[in-house]
Design a protein around this motif. Sequence first.
Motif, PDB file in Angstrom:
ATOM      1  N   ALA A  51       0.826  -1.203   0.000  1.00 54.91           N
ATOM      2  CA  ALA A  51       0.000   0.000   0.000  1.00 54.91           C
ATOM      3  C   ALA A  51       0.863   1.257   0.000  1.00 54.91           C
ATOM      4  CB  ALA A  51      -0.915   0.001   1.225  1.00 54.91           C
ATOM      5  N   GLU A  52       0.457   2.224  -0.811  1.00 56.96           N
ATOM      6  CA  GLU A  52       1.164   3.502  -0.844  1.00 56.96           C
ATOM      7  C   GLU A  52       0.811   4.377   0.349  1.00 56.96           C
ATOM      8  OE1 GLU A  52       0.002   2.394  -5.132  1.00 56.96           O
ATOM      9  OE2 GLU A  52      -0.879   2.335  -3.137  1.00 56.96           O
ATOM     10  N   TYR A  53      -0.370   4.116   0.942  1.00 61.32           N
ATOM     11  CA  TYR A  53      -0.856   4.899   2.082  1.00 61.32           C
ATOM     12  C   TYR A  53      -1.343   3.926   3.148  1.00 61.32           C
ATOM     13  CZ  TYR A  53      -0.734   8.601  -1.395  1.00 61.32           C
ATOM     14  OH  TYR A  53      -0.315   9.480  -2.360  1.00 61.32           O
ATOM     15  N   ARG A  54      -1.145   4.297   4.395  1.00 61.48           N
ATOM     16  CA  ARG A  54      -1.521   3.368   5.457  1.00 61.48           C
ATOM     17  C   ARG A  54      -1.626   4.113   6.784  1.00 61.48           C
ATOM     18  NH1 ARG A  54       4.324   0.195   5.792  1.00 61.48           N
ATOM     19  NH2 ARG A  54       5.431   1.773   7.022  1.00 61.48           N
ATOM     20  N   ALA A  55      -2.323   3.497   7.740  1.00 64.31           N
ATOM     21  CA  ALA A  55      -2.416   4.066   9.083  1.00 64.31           C
ATOM     22  C   ALA A  55      -2.777   2.951  10.050  1.00 64.31           C
ATOM     23  CB  ALA A  55      -3.451   5.178   9.145  1.00 64.31           C
ATOM     24  N   CYS A  56      -2.274   3.070  11.263  1.00 58.96           N
ATOM     25  CA  CYS A  56      -2.643   2.181  12.361  1.00 58.96           C
ATOM     26  C   CYS A  56      -3.483   3.012  13.324  1.00 58.96           C
ATOM     27  CB  CYS A  56      -1.394   1.631  13.039  1.00 58.96           C
ATOM     28  SG  CYS A  56      -1.710   0.247  14.154  1.00 58.96           S
ATOM     29  N   VAL A  57      -4.725   2.600  13.550  1.00 60.43           N
ATOM     30  CA  VAL A  57      -5.700   3.408  14.282  1.00 60.43           C
ATOM     31  C   VAL A  57      -5.990   2.754  15.636  1.00 60.43           C
ATOM     32  CG1 VAL A  57      -7.913   4.587  14.147  1.00 60.43           C
ATOM     33  CG2 VAL A  57      -6.706   3.972  12.037  1.00 60.43           C
ATOM     34  N   PHE A  58      -5.917   3.563  16.692  1.00 67.42           N
ATOM     35  CA  PHE A  58      -6.170   3.076  18.046  1.00 67.42           C
ATOM     36  C   PHE A  58      -7.313   3.870  18.673  1.00 67.42           C
ATOM     37  CE2 PHE A  58      -1.816   1.778  17.324  1.00 67.42           C
ATOM     38  CZ  PHE A  58      -1.711   0.549  17.980  1.00 67.42           C
TER      39      PHE A  58
ATOM     40  N   VAL B 100       5.123   1.579  16.517  1.00 67.87           N
ATOM     41  CA  VAL B 100       4.341   1.741  15.289  1.00 67.87           C
ATOM     42  C   VAL B 100       4.823   2.969  14.522  1.00 67.87           C
ATOM     43  CG1 VAL B 100       2.049   2.338  14.412  1.00 67.87           C
ATOM     44  CG2 VAL B 100       2.303   0.505  16.096  1.00 67.87           C
ATOM     45  N   LYS B 101       4.995   4.080  15.235  1.00 66.25           N
ATOM     46  CA  LYS B 101       5.462   5.305  14.576  1.00 66.25           C
ATOM     47  C   LYS B 101       6.892   5.155  14.070  1.00 66.25           C
ATOM     48  CE  LYS B 101       4.148   7.809  18.149  1.00 66.25           C
ATOM     49  NZ  LYS B 101       3.888   8.978  19.036  1.00 66.25           N
TER      50      LYS B 101
ATOM     51  N   ALA C  88      11.264   4.422   8.090  1.00 68.18           N
ATOM     52  CA  ALA C  88      11.414   3.998   9.479  1.00 68.18           C
ATOM     53  C   ALA C  88      12.458   4.844  10.194  1.00 68.18           C
ATOM     54  CB  ALA C  88      11.811   2.527   9.526  1.00 68.18           C
ATOM     55  N   ASP C  89      12.257   5.055  11.482  1.00 70.05           N
ATOM     56  CA  ASP C  89      13.219   5.745  12.344  1.00 70.05           C
ATOM     57  C   ASP C  89      14.122   4.676  12.954  1.00 70.05           C
ATOM     58  OD1 ASP C  89      14.604   7.066  14.359  1.00 70.05           O
ATOM     59  OD2 ASP C  89      12.922   8.337  14.907  1.00 70.05           O
ATOM     60  N   ARG C  90      15.225   4.400  12.299  1.00 69.81           N
ATOM     61  CA  ARG C  90      16.088   3.284  12.703  1.00 69.81           C
ATOM     62  C   ARG C  90      16.638   3.468  14.111  1.00 69.81           C
ATOM     63  NH1 ARG C  90      18.381   0.313   8.128  1.00 69.81           N
ATOM     64  NH2 ARG C  90      20.316   0.123   9.291  1.00 69.81           N
TER      65      ARG C  90
END
Length: 387
Positions: A58-65, A102-103, A266-268
Amino acid sequence: MPGPPRLPMPTLLLVDGSSYLYRAFHALPDLRNSAGEPTGAVRGVLSMLRRLESDYKAEYRACVFDAKGKTFRDDWFPDYKAQRPPMPDDLRAQIEPLHEAVKAEGWPLLMEEGVEADDVIGTLTRQAVEAGWEVVISTGDKDLTQLVQPGVRWVNTMSEEVLDEAGVTAKFGVPPNLIVDYLTLIGDTVDNVPGVEKCGPKTAVKWLTEYGNLDKLVASADKVGGKVGENLRKHLDFLPLGRKLVTVVTDLSLPVGPADLAVRPADRAALAELYRRMEFKSWLKELESAPPADPGDAPRAGDDPSPPVAPAEPGAHRQDYATLLTWDAFDAWLAQIQAAGLTAFDTETTGLDPLGATLVGMSFATVEGQAAYLPLAHTYADADRKS
């Protein structure tokens, strides 16, 4: 004369993070780091996100809580979710590190006060569909099947289930546009929404098939016989509120839209710090040995990514056989086995003598046509690389 070729539409992948957090916590073993901090749910959810990232380019995505606090449904019905026990301390302790992870993995994370994750997912789904996008909703919550339509699929990563419109109808007996009516009749024990007493799924499907929808059923309620018909008439006053409670809202005013949810690098550094704290040693080793990511590698709208797993036709089964060579793959299958009602298990040995044979590997299956093999003691040439 044929026109120009149709460009592939962007895909928006929406993950119900709260659903997977609870499921991973209850399905996976009580894993902890050396400081005694619980880590199993974090690892389980991250494994599922990695699986989704691999399966759906997916080119766009989100994890929703879900955000803390009450929602508008609590105002409508004070007993909404009132039966739920307090969140276990070990689960609560994993929320913050999971959000950080996740972020750091490059997933936009969304939480909106006063509403549920379902409503955020519903609104983004509507917006994406109106723009002509494809949408994949990943959750274990059956309520979100009401959002399935052309271009929208419902995916349960833990059970490997993928539902399009025909799949929803095959699973529940009613199409997606009647899922709200179906849930209104049977109720939702998870959210403490009462349904018609003694009306189970079979009765609800029978009524909706016979009368067409809930409104027509209500109009003919005096004609429904038996004790359950009497229960229906007793429940008529609550049905409008019950329907509101189980309906996913799709018209929220959100601070972001689908186009704001592009895949992020990603923030390695943040991931390395979290992996050390959680003691995810294999992931840390993998991260430290990987070359720096090329920002140009991220998928973009208009690219032609590898196609996602297609939903099976009713009665058909996708053939998917995997060899478990990484901890990610193993964790994903462990979660799937824990969530399955039935698992087939077999062993590969060096012979048939139960007293003299040595174990070589194990295989698992939870649904027809999908299985995994775990190699344990292969000694053939080049075995280290392959298993």
